[in-house]
Design a protein around this motif. Structure first.
Motif, PDB file in Angstrom:
ATOM      1  N   LEU A 116       1.989 -47.261  24.945  1.00 44.96           N
ATOM      2  CA  LEU A 116       3.323 -47.107  24.263  1.00 44.96           C
ATOM      3  C   LEU A 116       4.410 -46.930  24.947  1.00 44.96           C
ATOM      4  CD1 LEU A 116       2.018 -44.306  21.723  1.00 44.96           C
ATOM      5  CD2 LEU A 116       2.336 -46.784  21.352  1.00 44.96           C
ATOM      6  N   ASP A 117       4.237 -46.347  26.294  1.00 44.08           N
ATOM      7  CA  ASP A 117       5.553 -46.116  27.170  1.00 44.08           C
ATOM      8  C   ASP A 117       5.912 -47.709  27.335  1.00 44.08           C
ATOM      9  OD1 ASP A 117       7.281 -45.356  28.672  1.00 44.08           O
ATOM     10  OD2 ASP A 117       6.096 -44.884  30.181  1.00 44.08           O
ATOM     11  N   MET A 118       5.114 -48.556  27.971  1.00 43.84           N
ATOM     12  CA  MET A 118       5.547 -50.009  28.085  1.00 43.84           C
ATOM     13  C   MET A 118       5.911 -50.744  26.842  1.00 43.84           C
ATOM     14  SD  MET A 118       2.561 -51.284  30.942  1.00 43.84           S
ATOM     15  CE  MET A 118       1.284 -51.259  29.777  1.00 43.84           C
ATOM     16  N   ASP A 119       5.194 -50.615  25.650  1.00 41.85           N
ATOM     17  CA  ASP A 119       5.817 -51.178  24.537  1.00 41.85           C
ATOM     18  C   ASP A 119       7.232 -50.557  24.141  1.00 41.85           C
ATOM     19  OD1 ASP A 119       3.332 -52.132  24.136  1.00 41.85           O
ATOM     20  OD2 ASP A 119       2.413 -50.712  22.546  1.00 41.85           O
ATOM     21  N   PHE A 120       7.384 -49.567  24.440  1.00 41.08           N
ATOM     22  CA  PHE A 120       8.568 -49.071  23.938  1.00 41.08           C
ATOM     23  C   PHE A 120      10.035 -49.850  24.921  1.00 41.08           C
ATOM     24  CE2 PHE A 120       7.504 -44.635  22.575  1.00 41.08           C
ATOM     25  CZ  PHE A 120       6.804 -45.107  21.636  1.00 41.08           C
ATOM     26  N   GLU A 121       9.566 -50.174  25.933  1.00 37.69           N
ATOM     27  CA  GLU A 121      10.400 -51.149  26.854  1.00 37.69           C
ATOM     28  C   GLU A 121      10.946 -52.357  26.120  1.00 37.69           C
ATOM     29  OE1 GLU A 121       9.037 -51.637  30.850  1.00 37.69           O
ATOM     30  OE2 GLU A 121       8.656 -49.709  30.861  1.00 37.69           O
ATOM     31  N   LYS A 122      10.173 -52.869  25.207  1.00 39.29           N
ATOM     32  CA  LYS A 122      10.476 -54.119  24.592  1.00 39.29           C
ATOM     33  C   LYS A 122      11.122 -53.904  23.144  1.00 39.29           C
ATOM     34  CE  LYS A 122       6.054 -55.851  26.507  1.00 39.29           C
ATOM     35  NZ  LYS A 122       4.787 -56.437  26.101  1.00 39.29           N
TER      36      LYS A 122
ATOM     37  N   LEU B 274      12.862 -40.459  18.166  1.00 39.92           N
ATOM     38  CA  LEU B 274      12.325 -39.388  18.881  1.00 39.92           C
ATOM     39  C   LEU B 274      11.024 -38.851  18.472  1.00 39.92           C
ATOM     40  CD1 LEU B 274      13.085 -37.095  20.757  1.00 39.92           C
ATOM     41  CD2 LEU B 274      14.111 -35.699  18.876  1.00 39.92           C
ATOM     42  N   GLU B 275      10.682 -39.009  17.168  1.00 40.48           N
ATOM     43  CA  GLU B 275       9.336 -38.694  16.852  1.00 40.48           C
ATOM     44  C   GLU B 275       8.343 -39.648  17.485  1.00 40.48           C
ATOM     45  OE1 GLU B 275       6.517 -38.611  12.803  1.00 40.48           O
ATOM     46  OE2 GLU B 275       8.713 -39.314  12.796  1.00 40.48           O
ATOM     47  N   ASP B 276       8.629 -40.889  17.803  1.00 44.27           N
ATOM     48  CA  ASP B 276       7.882 -41.885  18.467  1.00 44.27           C
ATOM     49  C   ASP B 276       7.548 -41.564  19.911  1.00 44.27           C
ATOM     50  OD1 ASP B 276       6.831 -43.064  15.970  1.00 44.27           O
ATOM     51  OD2 ASP B 276       8.395 -44.938  16.402  1.00 44.27           O
ATOM     52  N   TYR B 277       8.912 -41.323  20.350  1.00 46.60           N
ATOM     53  CA  TYR B 277       8.768 -40.819  21.804  1.00 46.60           C
ATOM     54  C   TYR B 277       7.951 -39.643  22.132  1.00 46.60           C
ATOM     55  CZ  TYR B 277      10.399 -39.028  26.298  1.00 46.60           C
ATOM     56  OH  TYR B 277      10.441 -38.542  27.668  1.00 46.60           O
ATOM     57  N   LEU B 278       8.185 -38.377  21.138  1.00 45.70           N
ATOM     58  CA  LEU B 278       7.145 -37.492  21.327  1.00 45.70           C
ATOM     59  C   LEU B 278       5.879 -37.511  21.500  1.00 45.70           C
ATOM     60  CD1 LEU B 278       9.555 -34.655  19.547  1.00 45.70           C
ATOM     61  CD2 LEU B 278       9.154 -34.861  21.978  1.00 45.70           C
ATOM     62  N   GLN B 279       5.452 -38.460  20.591  1.00 46.00           N
ATOM     63  CA  GLN B 279       4.169 -38.984  20.383  1.00 46.00           C
ATOM     64  C   GLN B 279       3.590 -39.633  21.655  1.00 46.00           C
ATOM     65  OE1 GLN B 279       1.775 -38.278  18.568  1.00 46.00           O
ATOM     66  NE2 GLN B 279       0.045 -40.246  18.720  1.00 46.00           N
ATOM     67  N   MET B 280       4.370 -40.520  22.211  1.00 50.73           N
ATOM     68  CA  MET B 280       4.239 -41.240  23.458  1.00 50.73           C
ATOM     69  C   MET B 280       3.733 -40.245  24.562  1.00 50.73           C
ATOM     70  SD  MET B 280       5.499 -42.206  26.381  1.00 50.73           S
ATOM     71  CE  MET B 280       7.162 -42.375  26.532  1.00 50.73           C
ATOM     72  N   ILE B 281       4.947 -39.133  24.714  1.00 51.59           N
ATOM     73  CA  ILE B 281       4.669 -38.352  25.751  1.00 51.59           C
ATOM     74  C   ILE B 281       3.425 -37.363  25.681  1.00 51.59           C
ATOM     75  CG2 ILE B 281       7.074 -38.538  26.728  1.00 51.59           C
ATOM     76  CD1 ILE B 281       7.795 -35.952  25.643  1.00 51.59           C
ATOM     77  N   THR B 282       3.291 -36.974  24.604  1.00 52.94           N
ATOM     78  CA  THR B 282       2.246 -36.325  24.336  1.00 52.94           C
ATOM     79  C   THR B 282       0.791 -36.827  24.862  1.00 52.94           C
ATOM     80  OG1 THR B 282       3.180 -35.177  22.369  1.00 52.94           O
ATOM     81  CG2 THR B 282       0.825 -34.878  22.378  1.00 52.94           C
ATOM     82  N   LEU B 283       0.695 -38.148  24.574  1.00 55.37           N
ATOM     83  CA  LEU B 283      -0.440 -38.695  24.747  1.00 55.37           C
ATOM     84  C   LEU B 283      -0.464 -38.976  26.306  1.00 55.37           C
ATOM     85  CD1 LEU B 283      -0.836 -41.355  21.978  1.00 55.37           C
ATOM     86  CD2 LEU B 283      -2.227 -39.483  22.391  1.00 55.37           C
ATOM     87  N   LYS B 284       0.530 -39.450  26.909  1.00 59.81           N
ATOM     88  CA  LYS B 284       0.576 -39.909  28.202  1.00 59.81           C
ATOM     89  C   LYS B 284       0.518 -38.746  29.137  1.00 59.81           C
ATOM     90  CE  LYS B 284       3.380 -42.562  31.646  1.00 59.81           C
ATOM     91  NZ  LYS B 284       4.507 -43.180  32.064  1.00 59.81           N
ATOM     92  N   THR B 285       1.245 -37.661  28.831  1.00 55.59           N
ATOM     93  CA  THR B 285       1.393 -36.422  29.618  1.00 55.59           C
ATOM     94  C   THR B 285       0.727 -35.167  29.379  1.00 55.59           C
ATOM     95  OG1 THR B 285       3.419 -37.307  30.588  1.00 55.59           O
ATOM     96  CG2 THR B 285       3.140 -35.109  30.978  1.00 55.59           C
TER      97      THR B 285
END
Length: 321
Positions: A146-152, A158-169
């Motif tokens: 998701l982190d890489m997908d967001f770069e594109k 903000l909701e999607d970002y928080l979901q990403m960092i929840t999973l990644k970190t």
């Protein structure tokens, strides 16, 4: 009860042992090089703290803690490749020093070594330990994708970002605490409370990490400040700036995302400051810390047993490195 620093010292001494077979120095040398950089060792110590919250620390917890630390370092080696990061902990990344193919393989053997340690667990909860570990490893991979997908993408909520960092970190921090709690004999309710404590603390920790990437001291932080800006990551800082900036600032940000002027970092940080992003980030970090501390308070053990975890939580969100 032991403090984080006491357990960190004990784990660091334990972790000094060799984790790889003899031979093939071109493979295991780079892996050892990365491990010798050190690191915060937060996640493996959380395994030990999760165990000690409910019982004396068991030998199995040292095996699981070692597996967690090896898995975490495996993800860091691969993340550095994907992020094209030149530095990690103030030193050359493995792919910069040894090349990407060797870095990939060095990360891979760390993952194999992690499972070797998990296989040494003797507790009746062995299969549950494996399930939690595997589910968490899968979620971390999902978060990185998701982190890489967001770069594109032009915009990320903000909701999607928080979901990403929840999973990644944050799930790895949460699972580390839960794994220790499982080994310590915690019931399902207490396992859920300590997992949620770790998840919210992990989000707060990541917010601070992203904040330091933009506003930290590079000497203290040990990484290239502004690295997220240079790689066009859709961090919460950028997301908030795009939500609150005026039309001219939004246009400037979009142009900077498509180009790489020499002063790109400075230009983006100027917009962040104008939009009050740095203050907003510190407030959001505090909100997640308070939520984490409430989950810790809900765990059904005497308060004095929780004191080391509360102290750790407060430290993690106030650090400057």
């Amino acid at each position: 009860m032991h403090s984080f620093d006491e357990l960190l010292l004990a784990f660091s001494e334990h972790f000094k042992q060799s984790h790889f077979p003899a031979g093939t120095p071109t493979l295991y040398g780079p892996a050892n090089y990365f491990l010798e950089m050190g690191g915060k060792r937060i996640r493996p110590v959380c395994v030990l703290m999760g165990n000690e919250l409910f019982d004396t620390i068991l030998p199995d917890s040292w095996m699981v803690a070692t597996a967690i630390e090896l898995f975490h370092n495996f993800t860091l080696i691969h993340d550095d490749i994907m992020d094209k990061a030149p530095l990690r902990r103030g030193m050359e990344t493995v792919h910069t020093r040894y090349g990407e193919p060797t870095a990939l393989l060095s990360g891979d053997v760390m993952l194999v070594a992690a499972y070797d340690y998990l296989n040494k667990v003797k507790a009746p909860s062995f299969h549950r330990i494996i399930r939690i570990f595997n589910q968490t490893a899968r979620q971390v991979c999902e978060g990185q994708q998701l982190d890489m997908d967001f770069e594109k993408l032009d915009r990320v909520s903000l909701e999607d970002y928080l979901q990403m960092i929840t999973l990644k970190t944050s799930v790895l921090l949460a699972a580390s605490l839960q794994l220790g709690a499982v080994l310590g004999g915690a019931g399902e309710g207490n396992q859920q409370h300590i997992y949620t404590f770790g998840k919210h603390l992990g989000i707060s920790f990541q917010i601070q990490d992203d904040y330091l990437d933009a506003f930290g001291d590079p000497v203290r932080f040990g990484k290239q400040v502004g690295g997220d800006i240079l790689s066009n990551k859709k961090t919460f800082l950028l997301i908030r700036a795009l939500e609150t900036a005026d039309a001219g600032q939004q246009q400037q940000l979009r142009e900077l995302l498509k180009s790489d002027p020499p002063d790109k970092v400075e230009q983006v940080l100027e917009i962040y400051r104008a939009c009050g992003v740095h203050e907003w980030a510190l407030d959001l970090k505090t909100q997640y810390l308070q939520s984490a501390l409430q989950n810790l308070d809900d765990i059904a053990v005497v308060s004095k047993r929780k004191a080391p975890l509360e102290a750790l939580a407060r430290f993690l969100v106030q650090r400057d490195y």
